[in-house]
Enzyme design. Structure first.
Site, mmCIF file in Angstrom:
data_model
loop_
_atom_site.group_PDB
_atom_site.id
_atom_site.type_symbol
_atom_site.label_atom_id
_atom_site.label_comp_id
_atom_site.label_asym_id
_atom_site.label_seq_id
_atom_site.Cartn_x
_atom_site.Cartn_y
_atom_site.Cartn_z
ATOM 1 N N LYS A 48 0.838 -1.205 0.000
ATOM 2 C CA LYS A 48 0.000 0.000 0.000
ATOM 3 C C LYS A 48 0.874 1.256 0.000
ATOM 4 C CE LYS A 48 -0.141 -0.600 4.993
ATOM 5 N NZ LYS A 48 -0.830 -1.305 6.069
ATOM 6 N N TYR A 267 15.876 30.424 7.842
ATOM 7 C CA TYR A 267 14.669 31.132 8.300
ATOM 8 C C TYR A 267 14.657 31.279 9.824
ATOM 9 C CZ TYR A 267 12.351 30.861 3.752
ATOM 10 O OH TYR A 267 12.009 31.012 2.430
HETATM 11 C C1 LIG Z 1 0.020 -2.117 6.699
HETATM 12 C C2 LIG Z 1 -0.513 -3.425 7.137
HETATM 13 C C3 LIG Z 1 0.323 -4.541 7.173
HETATM 14 C C4 LIG Z 1 1.816 -4.448 7.022
HETATM 15 O O1 LIG Z 1 2.322 -3.853 8.200
HETATM 16 P P1 LIG Z 1 3.877 -3.714 8.490
HETATM 17 O O2 LIG Z 1 3.954 -3.278 9.894
HETATM 18 O O3 LIG Z 1 4.392 -2.699 7.543
HETATM 19 O O4 LIG Z 1 4.488 -5.048 8.251
HETATM 20 C C5 LIG Z 1 -0.265 -5.772 7.437
HETATM 21 N N1 LIG Z 1 -1.586 -5.880 7.692
HETATM 22 C C6 LIG Z 1 -2.408 -4.815 7.702
HETATM 23 C C7 LIG Z 1 -3.845 -5.002 8.007
HETATM 24 C C8 LIG Z 1 -1.900 -3.550 7.451
HETATM 25 O O5 LIG Z 1 -2.707 -2.483 7.484
#
Ligand SMILES: *Cc1c(COP(=O)(O)O)cnc(C)c1O
Length: 379
Positions: A48, A267
């Protein structure tokens, strides 16, 4: 594909920052997790948010070559974008489930929804005209109160005989505190997951993401879903990282100067020299996803002298930052000299800790202006 070699080299040279993504290390991390879990446990991958900012176009096919056949994205749109990048033998699961009205598009686009709520399950079960019975995952809430069915909702699903109208590939849940192996909530959630699962017919199950994998075999079930660990993040904070780093970020020098005691930098003049100081301006700023609050907290290194931490001084600007490189003395540094911001000498997790955030946030924030180089030797 006949890109002008010199043109490509010019593009690289002219960039303000360079992001190197080591796909060999990515594949090695996948295989390391593969061999850490039992042979009966499938290893999926969370890709994702553009594979945590690393570029899903390169990351997903690489993971497929390493053996991954189940991919997790957050949204329908991410799934649609990912589908053409992967062969048909791969399942693409959409964690946030189907938005209302999109149900029929899931089988059409070759996507598998994670059904999280009673509402999502009812809508999916009403999808009668899809040929065959398209697969789905069902999420149970084992204690995170975010996604998934409560026990009451699960009982409603059973009463309404909704399950019989679904083809469930996995029941799943997610751990809230897996990055803290000492948290009693991990075991509480695992037991809760078992209790809820027992109300259902025997179905394959999935609970662990990166950190959960390292809580031990009872957390593995039939499928694990790592993301962060694949990308080189430390799944067990506080323990030394066993994953290979995947991401290296360098920023290019624009100019440097000596300033006198009392001269201010950047800044709001947040840094004032108290001695003659050599200040380097680098072509990476907060618009590149390097957090503004890193000014005065984080450091960079010049790879030729990696033992010297060069503090980021003054405010980070939109398009540049300033380093105190006094410790390099008068060593000549041509414009374009690369300084490491994330890499072997500035590890991702250490930077995240310094900035009171997590490496996930740093990775997913990585901007679009970098020259991206993907290392992949083992094709
Ligand atoms: C993002 C996610 C993962 C992966 O998580 P990591 O901590 O990056 O390994 C797995 N399962 C779900 C439901 C997630 O939202």
């Amino acid at each position: 594909m006949t890109q002008d070699r010199n043109g490509a080299q010019d593009d690289a040279r002219r960039a303000g920052g360079w992001l190197r993504i080591d796909l060999d290390a990515l594949a090695a991390n996948y295989r390391a997790i593969r061999s850490h879990v039992g042979p009966d446990v499938a290893v999926g991958a969370a890709v994702k948010a553009d594979a945590y900012g690393l570029g899903v176009e390169r990351v997903a096919p690489c993971l497929h070559r390493a053996g991954c056949r189940r991919f997790f994205v957050a949204t329908f749109q991410e799934g649609v974008a990912l589908r053409p990048l992967l062969p048909a033998d791969s399942a693409i699961c959409v964690l946030n489930g189907p938005p209302p009205g999109s149900e029929a598009d899931f089988p059409r686009f070759g996507l598998v929804p994670v059904l999280n709520s009673l509402d999502q399950i009812r809508r999916w079960a009403a999808l009668q005209d899809a040929p065959g019975r398209p697969p789905c995952l069902v999420q149970l809430d084992s204690g995170m109160s975010r996604f998934g069915l409560s026990e009451d909702e699960l009982r409603t699903v059973l009463q309404e005989r909704l399950l019989e109208r679904l083809s469930v590939s996995f029941v799943m849940s997610h751990l809230a505190c897996a990055d803290d192996p000492s948290s009693p909530r991990n075991e509480t959630q695992r037991l809760r997951f078992e209790t809820l699962r027992a109300l259902l017919p025997d179905l394959p199950a999935s609970l662990a993401a990166s950190s959960g994998i390292f809580l031990g075999a009872p957390f593995h079930f039939d499928l694990v879903r790592p993301g962060y660990a694949l990308y080189g993040g430390n799944p067990v904070p506080g323990r030394s990282d066993t994953m290979r780093p995947v991401v290296t970020l360098h920023a290019g020098l624009v100019q440097d100067r000596w300033i006198a005691p009392g001269d201010a930098v950047g800044y709001s003049a947040r840094f004032e020299a108290d001695r003659p100081s050599r200040i380097a301006t680098l072509s990476v700023g907060y618009a590149d996803g390097f957090p503004r609050r890193a000014g005065g907290l984080a450091h960079a290194v010049w790879p030729e002298r990696p033992e010297i931490a060069l503090p980021i001084v003054g405010r980070i600007s939109m398009d540049c930052m300033t380093l105190d490189i006094t410790a390099l003395g008068d060593i000549p540094l041509p414009a374009g000299t690369a300084f490491e911001l994330i890499g072997p000498h500035c590890p991702l997790d250490a930077l995240a800790t310094t900035l009171d955030t997590i490496g996930y946030e740093l990775l997913t924030g990585l901007g679009q202006r970098y020259h991206r180089e993907y290392i992949e030797s083992s094709l």
